[in-house]
Write an enzyme that holds these catalytic residues in place. Structure first.
Site, PDB file in Angstrom:
ATOM      1  N   GLU A 204       0.756  -1.247   0.000  1.00 47.66           N
ATOM      2  CA  GLU A 204       0.000   0.000   0.000  1.00 47.66           C
ATOM      3  C   GLU A 204       0.787   1.297   0.000  1.00 47.66           C
ATOM      4  O   GLU A 204       0.721   2.082   0.945  1.00 47.66           O
ATOM      5  CB  GLU A 204      -0.963   0.003   1.180  1.00 47.66           C
ATOM      6  CG  GLU A 204      -1.995  -1.071   1.053  1.00 47.66           C
ATOM      7  CD  GLU A 204      -2.995  -1.068   2.187  1.00 47.66           C
ATOM      8  OE1 GLU A 204      -2.853  -0.262   3.112  1.00 47.66           O
ATOM      9  OE2 GLU A 204      -3.924  -1.875   2.128  1.00 47.66           O
TER      10      GLU A 204
ATOM     11  N   GLU B 107      -6.400  -8.107  -0.467  1.00 45.53           N
ATOM     12  CA  GLU B 107      -6.953  -7.798   0.856  1.00 45.53           C
ATOM     13  C   GLU B 107      -8.398  -7.360   0.741  1.00 45.53           C
ATOM     14  O   GLU B 107      -8.729  -6.470  -0.031  1.00 45.53           O
ATOM     15  CB  GLU B 107      -6.179  -6.670   1.540  1.00 45.53           C
ATOM     16  CG  GLU B 107      -4.965  -7.113   2.296  1.00 45.53           C
ATOM     17  CD  GLU B 107      -4.488  -6.048   3.258  1.00 45.53           C
ATOM     18  OE1 GLU B 107      -5.332  -5.324   3.826  1.00 45.53           O
ATOM     19  OE2 GLU B 107      -3.266  -5.927   3.425  1.00 45.53           O
TER      20      GLU B 107
END
Length: 499
Positions: A166, A297
């Site tokens: 991320e 995710e």
């Protein structure tokens, strides 16, 4: 998960077969070695709780055995802090003790026959500084880490190189693409020539802005040593919509998407299935550009009815579009206690309902068969009550046809303001700074319990640094209970307004 919306980890792969229905991969994040990491790239090595079944930590090896044997899952993501691997020495060699512990989890994963993702959980940062920026880690620091890891696993074809978790608020996408290229080059030079590589984008690599924020375009040029994209991942089924002349290799974007009220992955309730707001716009791009994506995710309350509905619908959508989406990885098990709000940790041999009905229940075991019984209807966020914020209206300039569907998704942004458009121009999103919103009340131990048996002051404080799903400390914050007063941005706002 705190920042896991549009995780743009990219994977490129060779295409060799005809398409079958249903995704190829399904699995779980086995967290613990990332505990202590915040979204500023600061990782407290002593807070890591490697899920090896010792010292009160979760039994990751046992969990992965359970998930493969009972649930038929075939991919696991193993998050770890950069600082942990090199024992806080930027540019240093892999620490024999710490890497040895992490490798125990990797070997346990490989022994199941599953694919195993190395996930460097640092948000494109080291202690608050962005890779490639002035004063930050250099490209050689980053590629040096990956050269060492690739050397260790060069002969393990099931190891997946997840370059970075991320990235967010990157000053330059071109600079980031250069860092990614350096890492890919280092991996291939180290002899890992067949392994899948995941290339992450900006905006917490969130699915909803991976394209509109420019990450897809910036990362499309990442190549192998010879300038090709061949074998940037393992072979995948042939896409039905790929033209004959383009049947070589294509990049696969690794995206994240949470379905709670602010898309943060911190609430037990799910208010949207993400199909309209995130997956459909991405799907349109994937089809237009002959690419694929991996959802590495997503998650929700382990047994809440709203999540059993919305998560399952999202996974149905991925199954129905498995020519573009190759799989999903749920968040999370490992060292998370069964009381963690998004826990997928089994109790003995018993899975949580979200695993039974959705993450495992919707998977056909990698054989190309979907467990979805009826097509999912894309669902808007109507009826969902977004967090009250003062986010500025979003302005979108439409580009290719795949952006057409994104305007509807943005009309339900946190600000409640419908977007405005201009007749021409490349995709871009502009906004004013995103205001923070308060953390939920309660202490770290009760809100985000780990599997550790020690619940003293230090354990309570470190719980805030376990993962991006959690409240986290800033670069100048001390690791103390005062972190409960810290504020963070709404993930939904970030997802819609990043870039």
């Amino acid at each position: 998960m705190f920042s896991k919306l549009l995780a743009g980890s990219i994977v490129a792969l060779s295409i060799s077969q005809t398409l079958a229905a249903g995704v190829k991969f399904a699995g779980v994040n086995i967290a613990g070695f990332d505990f202590g990491c915040g979204t500023d790239g600061t990782c407290i090595v002593s807070s890591a709780e490697g899920p090896l079944g010792t010292g009160g930590a979760g039994d990751g090896p046992g969990q992965m055995s359970h998930f493969t044997k009972k649930d038929g899952l075939n991919i696991f993501r193993l998050p770890v802090g950069w600082q942990y691997l090199v024992n806080n020495q930027l540019g240093g060699t892999l620490d024999a003790t710490n890497f040895g512990e992490y490798d125990k989890l990797m070997q346990a994963c490989l022994s199941t026959g599953a694919h195993c993702i190395i996930d460097i959980h640092n948000y494109a940062r080291w202690n608050g500084q962005v890779i490639g920026s002035a004063g930050g880690p250099s490209n050689s620091d980053f590629s040096g880490l990956w050269s060492q890891l690739a050397t260790k696993y060069a002969t393990e074809s099931n190891v997946v190189m997840g370059l970075m978790n991320e990235p967010h608020d990157l000053p330059s996408l071109n600079t980031w693409a250069g860092a990614v290229q350096a890492a890919v080059t280092a991996i291939r030079k180290a002899g890992a020539t067949s392994q899948m590589i995941l290339l992450p984008g900006n905006g917490y690599t969130g699915a909803s802005t991976f394209v509109s924020g420019g990450s897809a375009a910036a990362l499309a040029g990442v190549t192998n040593l010879d300038g090709s994209t061949t074998n940037l991942s393992r072979p995948f089924p042939l896409l039905s919509h790929i033209k004959p002349q383009s049947i070589t290799t294509i990049p696969v974007f690794d995206v994240h998407q949470y379905l709670d009220s602010d898309y943060s992955g911190t609430h037990a309730e799910c208010v949207i299935n993400g199909i309209t707001a995130a997956f459909t716009p991405l799907l349109n791009y994937l089809k237009d550009s002959n690419r694929q994506a991996l959802l590495s995710e997503t998650g929700g309350g382990s047994d809440t009815a709203s999540c059993l509905t919305n998560v399952c619908e999202a996974l149905d959508f991925l199954n129905e579009n498995s020519d573009s989406f190759v799989g999903w990885v749920g968040w999370a098990a490992g060292s998370f206690a069964t009381t963690y709000v998004l826990s997928l940790t089994p109790s003995g041999d018993t899975d949580v309902p979200l695993m039974t009905q959705c993450f495992a229940g919707k998977f056909g075991g990698g054989a190309g068969t979907s467990n979805a019984t009826t097509p999912s209807t894309p669902q808007s966020s109507a009826g969902a009550t977004p967090p009250s914020t003062t986010t500025a209206p979003v302005s979108i300039q439409p580009g290719p046809s795949y952006l057409a569907s994104i305007s509807e998704a943005f009309s339900t942004s946190a600000s409640g303001s419908a977007p405005t458009t201009t007749p021409q121009g490349s995709p871009s999103i502009t906004s004013s700074p995103i205001p923070p919103f308060p953390l939920p009340s309660g202490n770290a131990t009760t809100l985000y319990p780990s599997a550790s048996a020690s619940v003293g002051a230090s354990a309570s404080a470190s719980a805030y640094h376990h993962h991006h799903h959690h409240p986290h400390k800033g670069a100048n914050d001390t690791c103390s209970s005062t972190s409960t007063q810290k504020k963070r941005r709404s993930k939904k706002s970030r997802m819609l307004l990043e870039e």
